[in-house]
Design a protein around this motif. Sequence first.
Motif, PDB file in Angstrom:
ATOM      1  N   GLY A 287       0.817  -1.212   0.000  1.00 47.80           N
ATOM      2  CA  GLY A 287       0.000   0.000   0.000  1.00 47.80           C
ATOM      3  C   GLY A 287       0.847   1.257   0.000  1.00 47.80           C
ATOM      4  O   GLY A 287       1.904   1.327  -0.620  1.00 47.80           O
ATOM      5  N   ILE A 288       0.376   2.249   0.762  1.00 45.66           N
ATOM      6  CA  ILE A 288       1.008   3.555   0.752  1.00 45.66           C
ATOM      7  C   ILE A 288       2.440   3.475   1.283  1.00 45.66           C
ATOM      8  O   ILE A 288       3.327   4.199   0.849  1.00 45.66           O
ATOM      9  CB  ILE A 288       0.165   4.551   1.577  1.00 45.66           C
ATOM     10  N   TYR A 289       2.708   2.540   2.214  1.00 50.35           N
ATOM     11  CA  TYR A 289       4.043   2.443   2.794  1.00 50.35           C
ATOM     12  C   TYR A 289       5.051   1.969   1.746  1.00 50.35           C
ATOM     13  O   TYR A 289       6.185   2.418   1.712  1.00 50.35           O
ATOM     14  CB  TYR A 289       4.028   1.509   4.006  1.00 50.35           C
TER      15      TYR A 289
ATOM     16  N   SER B 293       4.737   2.605  -1.467  1.00 53.91           N
ATOM     17  CA  SER B 293       4.950   3.753  -2.352  1.00 53.91           C
ATOM     18  C   SER B 293       5.962   4.724  -1.754  1.00 53.91           C
ATOM     19  O   SER B 293       6.857   5.215  -2.445  1.00 53.91           O
ATOM     20  CB  SER B 293       3.635   4.486  -2.600  1.00 53.91           C
ATOM     21  N   ILE B 294       5.809   4.984  -0.443  1.00 49.03           N
ATOM     22  CA  ILE B 294       6.702   5.943   0.214  1.00 49.03           C
ATOM     23  C   ILE B 294       8.132   5.404   0.247  1.00 49.03           C
ATOM     24  O   ILE B 294       9.096   6.131   0.022  1.00 49.03           O
ATOM     25  CB  ILE B 294       6.200   6.240   1.650  1.00 49.03           C
TER      26      ILE B 294
END
Lengths: 254, 396
Positions: free
Chosen positions: B122-124, B126-127
């Motif tokens: 998820g977003i982690y 991507s970061i």
Amino acid sequence: MNILEVKNVNKRFGGLQALGNVNLNVAENTVHAIIGPNGAGKSTLLNCLVGKLIPDTGSVMFDGRSVLGRKPYEINQMGISRVFQTPEIFGDLSVQENMLIPCFAKRDGAFALNGYGSVGSQRDVIDKAEEMLVEMKLADKRHMHAASMSRGDKRRLEIAMCLAQDPRLLLLDEPTAGMARADTNNTIDLLKQIKEERDITIAIIEHDMHVVFSLAERITVLAQGTPLVEDTPDNIKGHPKVREAYLGESQDAA
Amino acid sequence: MLGLNKKDLGVLLLVALLAMAAPILLNPFPADSGMAQFNAGYPDLMQRFVIFGIFAIGYNILFGLTGYLSFGHAAFLGVGSYSAVWMMKLLSMNVIPAILLSVIVAGLFSVVIGYVSLRRSGIYFSILTLAFAQMSFNLAYSVLTPITNGETGLQISLSDPRILDGANAPSYPNLFGAQMNSAATIDVGSWSFTFSVGYYLCALLMLVAFYISIRIFRSPFGLMLRAVKSNQQRMNYTGLNTKPYTLAAFVISGMYAGLAGGLLAAMDPLAGAERMQWTASGEVVLMTILGGAGTLLGPVLGAGFIKYFENIFSKINDNVLHGWFSFMPDGIEDFIITIIHPFVGKGWHLTLGLLFMLVVIFLPGGLVEGGQRIGRLFRRKKADTNTPDGTKTPAE
């Protein structure tokens, strides 16, 4: 012979003793039900069997081998398949593709970089998936988007996917939760049929007494994290301790 | 043929035809007409179309199939470029070792970044990829100056060793003597078409890359990647280890990015750190989504669309606008130009942003979905009596 042996399993979440000294033996080729009021530790126990949780102490042996410390996919490859409370299927894929995935997992193991040949050229897997679709009466839905099926069909597909792997132990987590009576009866018939046609052990967690008493050969009653009694359905029905712990509470809840 | 079904083969042949005829198709306007500025058939731009096409095709294998949104793929593009330039400095101006090394180095680099980043989803995820890419950018920009030549960028020079090249070897990137910038211009009437070696090398590699991506999409491996996107929990409880699947997809897309980076350097032998910046990573995300994530053709369309905008739309300045609207009375002409002005020239990003919003809102499947809708509209008109056959095509 016992296919599953749970010995002295303890699991604590902070101050809550979710499981206290649980002992459970599931004999091969039987249907074993685990019942108990809400919060009795049924789901915690199940999660300890499939590698989602690791018990603090105790041992879980499947077919003579410990499952503790193994990942869910490794435990599945050992022969334990799990059906979830809400059907877990590949909603974005077609029904046929859903069926292909466990067949590939059965043939190729946990990982295979099979990136060159097309799916359509793997005749053995396609045939196996087709066989399961026909057997589970899903063949006419094979091109359907799995997410758009009815709840009952999703459940049927999920069970079919588990069976495609020829598991030795099938774990069912409240398979009829949230189903209408007709769907529940269909699921009971389906499970009965599976039991008749295959060499398979079924362990089932269930709230619905109707389901439990129509399927189970042995019943373990769990209350507050410990097994209260383990017996045949007929003896469980009249057991005073069970009435007190389970049926009494369900009357309160109602 | 080629192990593809009829439909996929058709798509591949269509792309091959378009790629081969691009120097003609993209030059529809006579060279001396007012519309000539909309011609995109010059080698430099066409090379960008196909190179970024490769980049997006590879990115789509990760993002389109597994749903893992990487914001750091420009790092692999940059690494590929640096590797290629180094190859041209040390070994030979022949582009083959340069391109090979760029793919290999980007692949190794993506194993490392992928292994760490894929511990999260998820977003982690991507970061993490974004952080790695920015780290790479900053390293290339400053600390690693001996390797990357920092701000100036890595260039070739006459004093490079080039141990494989003889004394008379060409001093420009070449394929066994055929220089990348050599081109033949053919004039047909007032049209002028340019066929360059560099473009056709890129186009051929793009076709190979496209073909491999079709095979991956249709393979059991591709099916597993789509299963990862759909339900990881079910995968784990079906005896499948999702980690190696996602890592393999990440590395494959990293190698595609490396190939694109290597080709950029082969067409124009320099590499700068800005190629690794987050805007470049964001661009490939835009291309994939605009064209249609998870579709075969989408990324190629998206890449072409964005690069066309970047190069052609940005050229429309006020003088050009005055030329177009000169038939109007002065006041109205100025008024219209004032309105259009922010959307063209330097403001092309604004138009692109608006288009992107429209696509995401109304065509979540990207340009490919738009095409499919139009196609369906025609088919319905043509044969209302035909019953649909019920077959579902997950990816076009």
